[in-house]
Design a protein around this motif. Structure first.
Motif, PDB file in Angstrom:
ATOM      1  N   LEU A  18       0.952  -1.159   0.181  1.00 39.60           N
ATOM      2  CA  LEU A  18       0.047  -0.035   0.063  1.00 39.60           C
ATOM      3  C   LEU A  18       0.707   1.063   0.196  1.00 39.60           C
ATOM      4  CD1 LEU A  18      -1.530  -2.279   2.124  1.00 39.60           C
ATOM      5  CD2 LEU A  18      -3.423  -0.594   1.435  1.00 39.60           C
ATOM      6  N   VAL A  19       0.450   2.251  -0.596  1.00 39.50           N
ATOM      7  CA  VAL A  19       1.202   3.476  -0.732  1.00 39.50           C
ATOM      8  C   VAL A  19       0.421   4.667  -0.508  1.00 39.50           C
ATOM      9  CG1 VAL A  19       2.918   2.712  -2.411  1.00 39.50           C
ATOM     10  CG2 VAL A  19       0.775   3.772  -3.270  1.00 39.50           C
ATOM     11  N   ALA A  20       0.920   5.851   0.082  1.00 35.12           N
ATOM     12  CA  ALA A  20       0.202   6.953   0.394  1.00 35.12           C
ATOM     13  C   ALA A  20       1.034   7.812  -0.947  1.00 35.12           C
ATOM     14  CB  ALA A  20       0.432   7.639   1.410  1.00 35.12           C
ATOM     15  N   THR A  21       0.287   8.581  -1.618  1.00 34.44           N
ATOM     16  CA  THR A  21       1.121   9.352  -2.832  1.00 34.44           C
ATOM     17  C   THR A  21       0.378  10.826  -2.663  1.00 34.44           C
ATOM     18  OG1 THR A  21      -0.594   9.108  -4.418  1.00 34.44           O
ATOM     19  CG2 THR A  21       1.253   7.706  -4.260  1.00 34.44           C
ATOM     20  N   ARG A  22       1.336  11.876  -3.108  1.00 27.05           N
ATOM     21  CA  ARG A  22       0.768  13.210  -3.013  1.00 27.05           C
ATOM     22  C   ARG A  22       1.717  13.843  -4.150  1.00 27.05           C
ATOM     23  NH1 ARG A  22       2.318  17.731   1.462  1.00 27.05           N
ATOM     24  NH2 ARG A  22       0.741  19.352   0.791  1.00 27.05           N
ATOM     25  N   ARG A  23       0.923  14.537  -5.132  1.00 27.64           N
ATOM     26  CA  ARG A  23       1.098  14.967  -6.630  1.00 27.64           C
ATOM     27  C   ARG A  23       2.017  13.857  -6.954  1.00 27.64           C
ATOM     28  NH1 ARG A  23       3.570  20.374  -3.798  1.00 27.64           N
ATOM     29  NH2 ARG A  23       1.494  21.109  -2.873  1.00 27.64           N
ATOM     30  N   GLY A  24       1.520  12.859  -7.221  1.00 26.93           N
ATOM     31  CA  GLY A  24       2.142  11.709  -7.827  1.00 26.93           C
ATOM     32  C   GLY A  24       3.477  11.089  -7.269  1.00 26.93           C
ATOM     33  N   GLU A  25       3.857  11.521  -6.118  1.00 31.00           N
ATOM     34  CA  GLU A  25       5.171  11.102  -5.399  1.00 31.00           C
ATOM     35  C   GLU A  25       4.694  10.122  -4.358  1.00 31.00           C
ATOM     36  OE1 GLU A  25       8.777  12.411  -2.759  1.00 31.00           O
ATOM     37  OE2 GLU A  25       7.141  13.729  -3.176  1.00 31.00           O
ATOM     38  N   VAL A  26       5.352   8.828  -4.204  1.00 36.87           N
ATOM     39  CA  VAL A  26       5.219   7.868  -3.139  1.00 36.87           C
ATOM     40  C   VAL A  26       5.862   8.501  -1.965  1.00 36.87           C
ATOM     41  CG1 VAL A  26       5.528   5.543  -2.177  1.00 36.87           C
ATOM     42  CG2 VAL A  26       5.042   6.047  -4.718  1.00 36.87           C
ATOM     43  N   VAL A  27       4.867   8.658  -0.638  1.00 35.53           N
ATOM     44  CA  VAL A  27       5.409   9.292   0.473  1.00 35.53           C
ATOM     45  C   VAL A  27       5.556   8.475   1.608  1.00 35.53           C
ATOM     46  CG1 VAL A  27       5.099  11.895  -0.509  1.00 35.53           C
ATOM     47  CG2 VAL A  27       3.285  10.697   0.864  1.00 35.53           C
ATOM     48  N   ALA A  28       4.716   7.477   1.560  1.00 37.18           N
ATOM     49  CA  ALA A  28       4.614   6.597   2.455  1.00 37.18           C
ATOM     50  C   ALA A  28       4.230   4.804   2.005  1.00 37.18           C
ATOM     51  CB  ALA A  28       3.586   6.827   3.334  1.00 37.18           C
ATOM     52  N   THR A  29       4.698   3.940   2.758  1.00 43.61           N
ATOM     53  CA  THR A  29       4.545   2.655   2.201  1.00 43.61           C
ATOM     54  C   THR A  29       3.959   1.767   3.545  1.00 43.61           C
ATOM     55  OG1 THR A  29       6.766   1.919   2.563  1.00 43.61           O
ATOM     56  CG2 THR A  29       6.240   2.747   0.705  1.00 43.61           C
ATOM     57  N   THR A  30       3.237   0.674   3.002  1.00 42.18           N
ATOM     58  CA  THR A  30       2.991  -0.445   3.895  1.00 42.18           C
ATOM     59  C   THR A  30       2.771  -1.651   3.344  1.00 42.18           C
ATOM     60  OG1 THR A  30       2.153   1.069   5.674  1.00 42.18           O
ATOM     61  CG2 THR A  30       1.535  -1.304   5.838  1.00 42.18           C
TER      62      THR A  30
END
Length: 185
Positions: free
Chosen positions: A60-72
């Motif tokens: 799973l990822v969190a993205t902001r403006r197309g950039e991956v900023v967090a993972t699990t």
């Protein structure tokens, strides 16, 4: 928060893999200080094959403006002996154990609830789709904030700090997160 600045949290797509790998490797080198260790981090080389292409695994990822900023990530392998104690391996067998790994957030994106939300969604996946009975994880309590974060979500099952199971500078604590609907066996 302005709509264009919003975070998107979801299962990773193939196009997210390079950004997720970059974030994970940056964490190993910059946050943990020991870098890539093949025996511990083999999944990172092939995130696509290990997580996206495996029906019981998830990235799973969190993205902001197309950039991956967090993972699990979550996979179907329990802890291994060695380095972990044999009783942990027996308690968390491969196949029926979901192991939570790679819970990382870029420093400038922390304190927005991203890790908590990613973990919540990974737990839902494990309970709903994964066929798992238990959700296991371990953390390095020497990383600032790690121990308190996990204690807010999980139950400690073994504190390995006195044993030094991963060597100097790694203070391992093992946890379990109760699944809301464990799978029937």
């Amino acid at each position: 928060m302005d709509r264009q600045d919003a975070y998107e949290i979801r299962h990773a797509r193939p196009e997210d893999v390079p950004g997720a790998r970059r974030l994970i490797l940056d964490t190993f080198y910059r946050e943990f200080g020991y870098g890539y260790v093949p025996a511990w981090h083999a999944d990172v080389v092939d995130l696509q094959g290990h997580y996206l292409d495996h029906p019981r695994h998830a990235l799973l990822v969190a993205t902001r403006r197309g950039e991956v900023v967090a993972t699990t990530a979550l996979h179907s392998s329990g802890p291994a002996h060695p380095p972990h104690p044999r009783d942990l391996v027996e308690r968390y067998p491969c196949g029926t154990t979901a192991q939570l790994v790679r819970v990382y957030v870029r420093a400038e994106h922390r304190r927005h609830g991203l890790a908590r939300e990613l973990v919540r969604r990974a737990c839902e996946f494990a309970a709903d789709e994964g066929g798992y009975r238990r959700l296991y994880l371990h953390t390095n309590a020497a990383v600032p904030g790690a121990e308190s974060f996990w204690r807010s979500l999980a139950e400690e099952v073994y504190d390995a700090r006195p044993s030094g199971e991963h060597g100097p500078g790694v203070a391992t604590v093992h946890f379990e997160i109760p699944l809301r609907r464990p799978a029937a066996v």
